[in-house]
Design a protein around this motif. Structure first.
Motif, short mmCIF file in Angstrom:
data_model
loop_
_atom_site.label_atom_id
_atom_site.label_comp_id
_atom_site.label_asym_id
_atom_site.label_seq_id
_atom_site.Cartn_x
_atom_site.Cartn_y
_atom_site.Cartn_z
N TYR A 33 11.69 54.86 -36.07
CA TYR A 33 11.04 54.64 -37.36
C TYR A 33 10.26 55.88 -37.79
O TYR A 33 9.76 56.64 -36.96
CB TYR A 33 10.04 53.47 -37.25
N TYR A 35 6.88 56.44 -40.24
CA TYR A 35 5.80 55.84 -41.00
C TYR A 35 4.98 56.96 -41.65
O TYR A 35 4.85 58.05 -41.10
CB TYR A 35 4.87 55.04 -40.10
N GLN A 37 1.06 57.76 -43.27
CA GLN A 37 -0.32 57.28 -43.36
C GLN A 37 -1.12 58.21 -44.25
O GLN A 37 -1.29 59.39 -43.93
CB GLN A 37 -0.96 57.19 -41.97
N GLY A 40 -7.42 57.25 -44.53
CA GLY A 40 -8.17 56.00 -44.52
C GLY A 40 -7.35 54.76 -44.78
O GLY A 40 -7.91 53.68 -45.03
N ALA A 41 -6.03 54.87 -44.69
CA ALA A 41 -5.17 53.72 -45.01
C ALA A 41 -4.33 53.32 -43.81
O ALA A 41 -4.30 54.00 -42.78
CB ALA A 41 -4.26 54.08 -46.18
N GLY A 42 -3.64 52.20 -43.96
CA GLY A 42 -2.71 51.76 -42.93
C GLY A 42 -1.43 52.56 -42.97
O GLY A 42 -1.29 53.52 -43.73
N LEU A 43 -0.48 52.17 -42.13
CA LEU A 43 0.79 52.86 -42.07
C LEU A 43 1.80 52.20 -42.99
O LEU A 43 1.91 50.98 -43.04
CB LEU A 43 1.34 52.84 -40.63
N LEU A 45 5.80 51.93 -43.84
CA LEU A 45 7.14 52.20 -43.31
C LEU A 45 7.95 52.96 -44.36
O LEU A 45 8.12 52.50 -45.49
CB LEU A 45 7.84 50.90 -42.96
N PHE A 88 4.24 59.58 -38.80
CA PHE A 88 4.42 59.15 -37.42
C PHE A 88 5.87 58.75 -37.19
O PHE A 88 6.46 58.03 -37.99
CB PHE A 88 3.56 57.93 -37.11
N LEU A 100 6.20 49.18 -30.08
CA LEU A 100 6.57 50.47 -30.65
C LEU A 100 5.77 51.55 -29.93
O LEU A 100 4.57 51.40 -29.71
CB LEU A 100 6.24 50.53 -32.14
N PHE A 102 4.43 55.25 -30.43
CA PHE A 102 4.18 56.17 -31.53
C PHE A 102 3.94 57.58 -31.02
O PHE A 102 3.33 57.79 -29.97
CB PHE A 102 2.93 55.73 -32.32
N GLY A 103 4.38 58.56 -31.81
CA GLY A 103 3.97 59.94 -31.60
C GLY A 103 2.55 60.14 -32.09
O GLY A 103 1.92 59.23 -32.65
N GLN A 104 2.04 61.36 -31.91
CA GLN A 104 0.64 61.65 -32.28
C GLN A 104 0.47 61.80 -33.78
O GLN A 104 -0.65 61.82 -34.28
CB GLN A 104 0.15 62.94 -31.62
#
Lengths: 112, 113
Positions: A33, A35, A37, A40-43, A45, A88, A100, A102-104
């Protein structure tokens, strides 16, 4: 083991293409996947690719998967200032956890 | 308008206090997740739930607790046992537990004073 690696920062000029790279270690990944961001917000897709595919295109986004090298990339064509964000990549692990990895995250800076 | 809501957006806590973060979804998803995000790092899984009244520990569950009494709701309690709770907390949901894309809420930033 499970690990996903990304470069931390990418800077491009508006109108250029951006390529964000990701490597993963688990060869049994089923889905990968991307994503986005914003501060200050969510992720959000953006797109995903099934592990038996090599490429997926969705408008300005192109995902390339090299399963042999365990390498995933996201290309953004005609990058705009609104594309500035953290990106991400994540892999899903088979089994029943839905986990999931996740990468950094790669911070994309788009200069006018 | 379907989606995931988290509240509050910002939360301040004194050391030694428990706090509860809210997560609600109206997507009719079975699975829900809690992640923690620290600066310069990816997301780490705290807890996940496949179905009502069932939940499992993720990679960093120590100092946290959850409940899943309703399909729509998956609150996270950060207890005083969590040694370094200052972080950005993200809730997510997916249709099923495995092999399905996760949709994220806007997050709650917790700061311990």
């Amino acid at each position: 083991g499970e690990d996903v690696e990304q470069s931390l920062f990418l800077s491009v000029r508006e109108g250029d293409s951006s390529v964000i790279n990701c490597t993963y270690t688990d060869s049994s990944s089923t889905y990968l996947y991307w994503y986005k961001q914003e501060p200050g917000a969510g992720l959000q897709l953006l797109t995903y690719i099934f592990s038996n595919m090599d490429m997926k295109q969705d408008q300005r986004l192109t995902v390339l998967l090299n399963k042999k090298d365990k390498h995933l990339s996201l290309r953004i064509a005609d990058t705009q200032t609104g594309d500035s964000a953290i990106y991400f990549c994540a892999e899903s692990i088979p089994g029943n956890t839905g986990k999931l990895i996740f990468g950094q995250g790669t911070t994309l800076q788009v200069k006018p | 308008d379907g989606g995931i809501t988290q509240s509050p957006k910002y939360l301040f806590r004194k050391e030694g206090q428990n706090v509860t973060l809210s997560c609600e979804q109206n997507l009719n998803h079975d699975a829900m997740y809690w992640y923690r995000q620290d600066p310069g790092q990816g997301l780490r899984l705290i807890y996940y739930s496949q179905i009502v009244n069932d939940f499992q520990k993720g990679d960093i569950a120590e100092g946290y607790s959850v409940s899943r009494e309703k399909k729509e709701s998956f609150p996270l309690t950060v207890t005083s046992a969590q040694k370094n709770p200052t972080a950005f907390y993200l809730c997510a949901s997916s249709m099923y537990l495995a092999g399905n894309e996760q949709f994220f809420g806007p997050g709650t930033r917790l700061t311990v004073l």
